[in-house]
Design an enzyme around this catalytic site. Structure first.
Site, PDB file in Angstrom:
ATOM      1  N   GLY A  20      37.906  68.802   5.488  1.00  0.00           N
ATOM      2  CA  GLY A  20      37.209  67.782   4.709  1.00  0.00           C
ATOM      3  C   GLY A  20      36.729  66.631   5.549  1.00  0.00           C
ATOM      4  O   GLY A  20      36.813  65.473   5.143  1.00  0.00           O
ATOM      5  N   ALA A  21      36.161  66.938   6.709  1.00  0.00           N
ATOM      6  CA  ALA A  21      35.846  65.894   7.689  1.00  0.00           C
ATOM      7  C   ALA A  21      34.424  65.375   7.598  1.00  0.00           C
ATOM      8  O   ALA A  21      34.005  64.591   8.446  1.00  0.00           O
ATOM      9  CB  ALA A  21      36.100  66.428   9.102  1.00  0.00           C
ATOM     10  N   GLY A  24      34.472  60.143   4.206  1.00  0.00           N
ATOM     11  CA  GLY A  24      35.711  59.447   3.907  1.00  0.00           C
ATOM     12  C   GLY A  24      36.724  59.421   5.031  1.00  0.00           C
ATOM     13  O   GLY A  24      36.402  59.174   6.197  1.00  0.00           O
ATOM     14  N   LEU A  25      37.978  59.674   4.668  1.00  0.00           N
ATOM     15  CA  LEU A  25      39.076  59.603   5.629  1.00  0.00           C
ATOM     16  C   LEU A  25      38.891  60.598   6.772  1.00  0.00           C
ATOM     17  O   LEU A  25      39.181  60.284   7.926  1.00  0.00           O
ATOM     18  CB  LEU A  25      40.406  59.891   4.924  1.00  0.00           C
ATOM     19  N   GLY A  26      38.431  61.795   6.442  1.00  0.00           N
ATOM     20  CA  GLY A  26      38.251  62.811   7.476  1.00  0.00           C
ATOM     21  C   GLY A  26      37.202  62.414   8.492  1.00  0.00           C
ATOM     22  O   GLY A  26      37.378  62.614   9.705  1.00  0.00           O
ATOM     23  N   TYR A 176      47.018  66.310 -10.345  1.00  0.00           N
ATOM     24  CA  TYR A 176      46.787  65.671  -9.048  1.00  0.00           C
ATOM     25  C   TYR A 176      48.107  65.224  -8.434  1.00  0.00           C
ATOM     26  O   TYR A 176      48.362  65.464  -7.251  1.00  0.00           O
ATOM     27  CB  TYR A 176      45.845  64.476  -9.226  1.00  0.00           C
TER      28      TYR A 176
END
Length: 307
Positions: A20-21, A24-26, A176
């Site tokens: 998931g890069a 966002g965070l990735g 979640y």
């Protein structure tokens, strides 16, 4: 002194795979590692979006001496996970950092192609299968690490062993929380099993606090909620940037002082924002019997085991 990206040790010669890069965070994690000289592989479901992220990251790669590459990886499909792991092994034959970062949040009930509830399937089972498939590439690498990215939702999570897929009752936030608790339980149980086998690979967990990422937008879009956008606007002042939110997982991935089985998150406002520090683990994740039960069930569901 606060730990920042400047604190990251030299990563030249190290190879990282981040799921998931592309945002966002990735994306911020990839940017920081590239700037320190790592070769970073962006594991993404959408290659067009990954290409855009790669273009954005080229400057960080050039300045730090690292390189950025792509891997098609759809964590919702176990067939795709296995194919991607095999491709990665053929292409590189080694791995130093695996950062299990990708995730979905609070979606209406959907099923993966394998019939799993989507949040459990992507957030936990896809990463479980990917990690086990790639462990042989990590086992003989110095200071190899697996980082599982969770969230504060772990603290209200519960593993519904009698209804893991939400077939009888489904609440999107409970699902979640279950998946994020599963991330921490997996990280701890993996560390225990690696230790028992005498392997030096470290397994750690991290959460970003309350960070501004695409997760909120995707959740709102999927649910058509009128209330959630308002709530996010009201809570806006508490939201920290994705770059700040990425610091705990970067700490877990690179800091020499990070410990086996450690769990890291922000240090302010009850873990909602701030600089990375060791933070408490959800009490439910400290139950070894429950962790082993989840591991066994995950093996059954993914038909993979730790050799």
């Amino acid at each position: 002194m606060n730990w920042t990206t400047d604190s990251i040790p030299d990563q030249a010669g190290r190879l990282a795979l981040i799921t998931g890069a592309n945002s966002g965070l990735g994306l911020e994690t990839a940017r920081a590692l590239l700037a320190k000289g790592a070769t970073v592989v962006l594991g993404c479901r959408s290659l067009p979006r990954a290409e855009l992220a790669k273009d954005e990251l080229q400057a960080a790669a050039a300045s730090g001496g690292g390189a950025v590459e792509l891997l098609e990886l759809d964590l919702a499909s176990l067939a795709c996970v296995r194919r991607a792991a095999a491709e990665f092994a053929d292409r590189y034959g080694r791995l130093d950092l695996l950062i299990n970062n990708a995730g979905l949040m609070a979606l209406p009930r959907q099923l993966t192609p394998d019939g799993f509830e989507m949040q459990l399937g992507v957030n936990h089972l896809g990463h479980f299968a990917l990690t086990l498939a790639l462990l042989p590439l990590l086992s003989d690498r110095p200071n190899a690490r697996v980082v599982s990215v969770t969230s504060g939702a772990q603290y209200f999570g519960r593993i519904a062993f009698d209804d893991l897929q939400g077939e009888r009752r489904y609440d999107r936030w409970a699902a979640y929380g279950q998946s994020k608790l599963a991330n921490v339980m997996f990280a701890l149980e993996l560390q225990q099993r690696l230790r028992d086998q005498g392997q030096a690979v470290l397994s750690l967990a991290a959460h970003p606090g309350f960070a501004r990422t695409n997760l909120q937008l995707a959740s709102v879009a999927a649910n058509g909620s009128w209330f959630e956008p308002l709530a996010y606007r009201l809570m806006g002042p508490l939201l920290q940037s994705a770059a700040m939110g990425a610091l705990p997982q970067l700490f877990a991935a690179t800091a020499p002082e990070a410990t086996p089985g450690g769990h890291y998150g922000p240090n302010q406002f009850g873990g909602m924002r701030g600089w990375p520090t060791e933070v408490r683990i959800a009490p439910a994740a400290l139950d070894a019997d429950q962790r082993q039960r989840l591991w066994q069930r995950s093996e059954e569901l993914t038909a993979l085991g730790l050799a």
